[in-house]
Design a protein around this motif. Structure first.
Motif, PDB file in Angstrom:
ATOM      1  N   GLU A 175       8.427   0.669   1.331  1.00  0.00           N
ATOM      2  CA  GLU A 175       8.765  -0.557   2.077  1.00  0.00           C
ATOM      3  C   GLU A 175       8.754  -0.287   3.581  1.00  0.00           C
ATOM      4  O   GLU A 175       8.225  -1.084   4.371  1.00  0.00           O
ATOM      5  CB  GLU A 175      10.147  -1.071   1.639  1.00  0.00           C
ATOM      6  CG  GLU A 175      10.519  -2.395   2.275  1.00  0.00           C
ATOM      7  CD  GLU A 175      11.873  -2.895   1.772  1.00  0.00           C
ATOM      8  OE1 GLU A 175      11.894  -3.831   0.956  1.00  0.00           O
ATOM      9  OE2 GLU A 175      12.923  -2.336   2.198  1.00  0.00           O
ATOM     10  N   LEU A 176       9.319   0.860   3.968  1.00  0.00           N
ATOM     11  CA  LEU A 176       9.340   1.213   5.390  1.00  0.00           C
ATOM     12  C   LEU A 176       7.915   1.332   5.944  1.00  0.00           C
ATOM     13  O   LEU A 176       7.577   0.748   6.981  1.00  0.00           O
ATOM     14  CB  LEU A 176      10.116   2.539   5.566  1.00  0.00           C
ATOM     15  CG  LEU A 176      10.210   3.119   6.968  1.00  0.00           C
ATOM     16  CD1 LEU A 176      10.930   2.155   7.910  1.00  0.00           C
ATOM     17  CD2 LEU A 176      10.955   4.465   6.932  1.00  0.00           C
ATOM     18  N   VAL A 177       7.070   2.054   5.190  1.00  0.00           N
ATOM     19  CA  VAL A 177       5.672   2.250   5.633  1.00  0.00           C
ATOM     20  C   VAL A 177       4.969   0.899   5.786  1.00  0.00           C
ATOM     21  O   VAL A 177       4.198   0.687   6.717  1.00  0.00           O
ATOM     22  CB  VAL A 177       4.922   3.172   4.642  1.00  0.00           C
ATOM     23  CG1 VAL A 177       3.418   3.125   4.867  1.00  0.00           C
ATOM     24  CG2 VAL A 177       5.440   4.607   4.768  1.00  0.00           C
ATOM     25  N   SER A 178       5.287  -0.055   4.871  1.00  0.00           N
ATOM     26  CA  SER A 178       4.611  -1.357   4.936  1.00  0.00           C
ATOM     27  C   SER A 178       4.985  -2.132   6.201  1.00  0.00           C
ATOM     28  O   SER A 178       4.276  -3.046   6.604  1.00  0.00           O
ATOM     29  CB  SER A 178       4.905  -2.189   3.683  1.00  0.00           C
ATOM     30  OG  SER A 178       6.216  -2.721   3.754  1.00  0.00           O
ATOM     31  N   TRP A 179       6.104  -1.781   6.829  1.00  0.00           N
ATOM     32  CA  TRP A 179       6.538  -2.483   8.055  1.00  0.00           C
ATOM     33  C   TRP A 179       6.282  -1.648   9.315  1.00  0.00           C
ATOM     34  O   TRP A 179       6.584  -2.105  10.421  1.00  0.00           O
ATOM     35  CB  TRP A 179       8.014  -2.874   7.972  1.00  0.00           C
ATOM     36  CG  TRP A 179       8.187  -4.085   7.109  1.00  0.00           C
ATOM     37  CD1 TRP A 179       8.538  -4.109   5.788  1.00  0.00           C
ATOM     38  CD2 TRP A 179       7.985  -5.457   7.486  1.00  0.00           C
ATOM     39  NE1 TRP A 179       8.562  -5.403   5.318  1.00  0.00           N
ATOM     40  CE2 TRP A 179       8.229  -6.241   6.340  1.00  0.00           C
ATOM     41  CE3 TRP A 179       7.613  -6.095   8.675  1.00  0.00           C
ATOM     42  CZ2 TRP A 179       8.122  -7.642   6.359  1.00  0.00           C
ATOM     43  CZ3 TRP A 179       7.506  -7.482   8.692  1.00  0.00           C
ATOM     44  CH2 TRP A 179       7.762  -8.233   7.545  1.00  0.00           C
ATOM     45  N   ILE A 180       5.747  -0.418   9.180  1.00  0.00           N
ATOM     46  CA  ILE A 180       5.403   0.340  10.385  1.00  0.00           C
ATOM     47  C   ILE A 180       4.012  -0.093  10.836  1.00  0.00           C
ATOM     48  O   ILE A 180       3.096  -0.219  10.020  1.00  0.00           O
ATOM     49  CB  ILE A 180       5.452   1.865  10.145  1.00  0.00           C
ATOM     50  CG1 ILE A 180       6.875   2.306   9.781  1.00  0.00           C
ATOM     51  CG2 ILE A 180       5.003   2.616  11.410  1.00  0.00           C
ATOM     52  CD1 ILE A 180       7.040   3.800   9.533  1.00  0.00           C
ATOM     53  N   ARG A 181       3.865  -0.376  12.108  1.00  0.00           N
ATOM     54  CA  ARG A 181       2.561  -0.715  12.680  1.00  0.00           C
ATOM     55  C   ARG A 181       2.073   0.546  13.387  1.00  0.00           C
ATOM     56  O   ARG A 181       2.485   0.847  14.508  1.00  0.00           O
ATOM     57  CB  ARG A 181       2.693  -1.908  13.662  1.00  0.00           C
ATOM     58  CG  ARG A 181       3.396  -3.125  13.053  1.00  0.00           C
ATOM     59  CD  ARG A 181       2.595  -3.737  11.898  1.00  0.00           C
ATOM     60  NE  ARG A 181       3.335  -4.800  11.208  1.00  0.00           N
ATOM     61  CZ  ARG A 181       3.613  -4.804   9.906  1.00  0.00           C
ATOM     62  NH1 ARG A 181       3.251  -3.796   9.116  1.00  0.00           N
ATOM     63  NH2 ARG A 181       4.258  -5.815   9.368  1.00  0.00           N
ATOM     64  N   PHE A 182       1.214   1.299  12.668  1.00  0.00           N
ATOM     65  CA  PHE A 182       0.853   2.643  13.129  1.00  0.00           C
ATOM     66  C   PHE A 182      -0.123   2.619  14.311  1.00  0.00           C
ATOM     67  O   PHE A 182      -0.073   3.478  15.169  1.00  0.00           O
ATOM     68  CB  PHE A 182       0.225   3.441  11.981  1.00  0.00           C
ATOM     69  CG  PHE A 182       1.216   3.806  10.906  1.00  0.00           C
ATOM     70  CD1 PHE A 182       2.114   4.852  11.105  1.00  0.00           C
ATOM     71  CD2 PHE A 182       1.250   3.121   9.697  1.00  0.00           C
ATOM     72  CE1 PHE A 182       3.026   5.198  10.121  1.00  0.00           C
ATOM     73  CE2 PHE A 182       2.158   3.466   8.711  1.00  0.00           C
ATOM     74  CZ  PHE A 182       3.050   4.501   8.924  1.00  0.00           C
ATOM     75  N   SER A 183      -1.040   1.637  14.311  1.00  0.00           N
ATOM     76  CA  SER A 183      -2.067   1.638  15.358  1.00  0.00           C
ATOM     77  C   SER A 183      -1.801   0.484  16.335  1.00  0.00           C
ATOM     78  O   SER A 183      -1.103  -0.480  16.006  1.00  0.00           O
ATOM     79  CB  SER A 183      -3.452   1.458  14.741  1.00  0.00           C
ATOM     80  OG  SER A 183      -3.542   0.172  14.157  1.00  0.00           O
ATOM     81  N   ARG A 184      -2.412   0.572  17.511  1.00  0.00           N
ATOM     82  CA  ARG A 184      -2.248  -0.514  18.500  1.00  0.00           C
ATOM     83  C   ARG A 184      -2.817  -1.813  17.960  1.00  0.00           C
ATOM     84  O   ARG A 184      -2.319  -2.894  18.231  1.00  0.00           O
ATOM     85  CB  ARG A 184      -2.932  -0.133  19.814  1.00  0.00           C
ATOM     86  CG  ARG A 184      -2.184   0.969  20.528  1.00  0.00           C
ATOM     87  CD  ARG A 184      -2.691   1.230  21.928  1.00  0.00           C
ATOM     88  NE  ARG A 184      -2.149   2.497  22.370  1.00  0.00           N
ATOM     89  CZ  ARG A 184      -2.740   3.671  22.164  1.00  0.00           C
ATOM     90  NH1 ARG A 184      -3.916   3.733  21.570  1.00  0.00           N
ATOM     91  NH2 ARG A 184      -2.165   4.796  22.557  1.00  0.00           N
ATOM     92  N   ARG A 185      -3.889  -1.687  17.182  1.00  0.00           N
ATOM     93  CA  ARG A 185      -4.508  -2.893  16.608  1.00  0.00           C
ATOM     94  C   ARG A 185      -3.533  -3.599  15.653  1.00  0.00           C
ATOM     95  O   ARG A 185      -3.404  -4.821  15.677  1.00  0.00           O
ATOM     96  CB  ARG A 185      -5.791  -2.476  15.883  1.00  0.00           C
ATOM     97  CG  ARG A 185      -6.575  -3.632  15.397  1.00  0.00           C
ATOM     98  CD  ARG A 185      -8.077  -3.339  15.383  1.00  0.00           C
ATOM     99  NE  ARG A 185      -8.781  -4.489  14.831  1.00  0.00           N
ATOM    100  CZ  ARG A 185      -8.964  -4.658  13.535  1.00  0.00           C
ATOM    101  NH1 ARG A 185      -8.544  -3.759  12.676  1.00  0.00           N
ATOM    102  NH2 ARG A 185      -9.581  -5.737  13.092  1.00  0.00           N
ATOM    103  N   GLU A 186      -2.856  -2.811  14.819  1.00  0.00           N
ATOM    104  CA  GLU A 186      -1.875  -3.421  13.908  1.00  0.00           C
ATOM    105  C   GLU A 186      -0.777  -4.124  14.691  1.00  0.00           C
ATOM    106  O   GLU A 186      -0.332  -5.214  14.331  1.00  0.00           O
ATOM    107  CB  GLU A 186      -1.246  -2.348  13.013  1.00  0.00           C
ATOM    108  CG  GLU A 186      -2.139  -1.871  11.893  1.00  0.00           C
ATOM    109  CD  GLU A 186      -1.421  -0.898  10.954  1.00  0.00           C
ATOM    110  OE1 GLU A 186      -1.970  -0.645   9.889  1.00  0.00           O
ATOM    111  OE2 GLU A 186      -0.325  -0.386  11.298  1.00  0.00           O
TER     112      GLU A 186
END
Ligand SMILES: Cc1cc2nc3c(=O)[nH]c(=O)nc-3n(C[C@H](O)[C@H](O)[C@H](O)COP(=O)(O)O)c2cc1C
Length: 347
Positions: A175-186
């Motif tokens: 769930e945490l990973v699904s809410w992390i925006r890893f890239s600037r594009r995300e």
């Protein structure tokens, strides 16, 4: 031109929310504003009873009230009135604020969850008093724990234990990973969630971020990191609700937001170390440890101190995405406060 009531919404959406889900929608009708929970943005693993979602709504409400008062508007608030077709917070605005909220208003765009390093300097007793007195809700109790005092040690143990429970649970990590925006594009396309920069990480592609989170991040390592962060802070504040229901959760959000806006206005940073409030069996043990009365719930734990630097601001979705554009009866939106005023309100 937007009505004055609509002009308050950008300040409301600057509020913090769990995982930056921004779980709110707004409508403006005449001189009233409604805030609705957006249950499509729930966090079923970390927040199965939605208490953090309703705390987030309380934060948005408080920002809105601070901005309204700054514009000379008084507000009366009803939480979940029975005559509404769906659950909401209803705010009725009228001319004549009875409070000077200038310092809090200026703190709205400045406030951020700062998960970086703090310098350990003690917070003055007068500043602590100002923060505690900012709590306007009788239904919420705030307990301070100074770093270095012996009574903070059991809290640090609870944070460690809850951190290990959470990071050992694949559903929590997913769930945490699904809410992390890893890239600037995300970050720029989604405009919600936990931006890598706000977490203090470099931007990476999603596949690499997921791999790091699931393979390299270890429960013990996370617990060590959080313990170190607390020991570099000055203070913990624990927010305790008198009862465990939606109204009280909203009150916790209101109280928390007032306190952290006050802290921000004093140059004091904050970050959540909420884990013992999120893991229900640990929350029960924490309540017992503190000798709380039946029903009382410790719901938010934050660390405060002097940050070495500000972090990039977390994104927010544009107001258009969270504002329902028609009134409840389908009429076009119209605000009588705006008619009474001839000057522009937000400079
Ligand atoms: C109810 C609630 C719970 C939160 N829990 C955590 C948490 O457990 N860990 C954390 O690092 N941040 C937590 N946060 C902070 C949010 O992640 C943060 O508000 C959001 O990412 C937006 O960033 P900002 O506060 O800098 O505007 C919480 C915020 C709220 C309102």
């Amino acid at each position: 031109m937007d009505s004055i009531a609509e002009q308050l919404i950008p300040f409301a959406v600057r509020a913090p929310s769990g995982h930056n889900t921004q779980p709110w929608q707004f409508s403006v009708n005449q001189d009233s504003i409604r805030i609705f929970p957006d249950l499509t943005r729930r966090l079923p693993v970390v927040d199965p009873d939605d208490h953090a979602l309703y705390i987030s709504l309380g934060c948005a409400l408080e920002n809105l009230l601070v901005a309204a008062a700054h514009q000379g508007l008084a507000a009366s608030v009803e939480s979940f009135p029975a005559d509404e077709p769906e659950p909401c917070l209803r705010i009725q605005l009228s001319e004549g604020a009875d409070e000077d909220t200038d310092a809090l208003f200026r703190a709205i765009p400045e406030r951020q969850s700062n998960r970086g390093t703090y310098d350990g300097r003690a917070i003055d007793a007068s500043d602590l008093t100002a923060m505690l007195e900012a709590n306007g809700c009788d239904s919420v109790q705030i307990r301070p724990f100074r770093v270095g005092d012996p009574d903070i040690e059991p809290l640090i143990d609870f944070v460690r234990e809850a951190n290990i429970v959470q990071f050992s649970d694949p559903a929590f990590v997913a769930e945490l990973v699904s809410w992390i925006r890893f890239s600037r594009r995300e970050v720029s396309t989604r405009q919600d969630g936990l931006a890598a920069a706000a977490l203090g990480f470099p931007a990476v592609p999603r596949w690499l971020g997921r791999w790091i989170m699931t393979r390299l991040v270890k429960p013990e390592g996370e617990a060590d990191r959080q313990e170190k962060a607390i020991r570099q802070s000055s203070l913990l504040l624990l927010f305790i609700a008198r009862e465990h229901d939606q109204r009280h959760w909203v009150d916790v959000g209101r109280s928390f937001e007032r306190v952290v806006l006050t802290a921000t206005s004093l140059g004091i940073a904050h970050a959540h170390v909420n884990m013992p409030c999120e893991v229900e069996p640990i929350r029960r043990r924490l309540a017992a440890h503190l000798g709380l009365n039946a029903g009382e719930q410790p719901l938010l734990l934050i660390r405060l101190g002097y940050a070495r630097k500000r972090l990039p601001a977390s994104p927010r979705r544009p107001v258009d995405r969270v504002l329902r554009r028609t009134s409840c009866n389908g009429d076009s939106v119209h605000c009588s406060i705006q008619r009474k005023r001839s000057h522009a309100v937000f400079d």
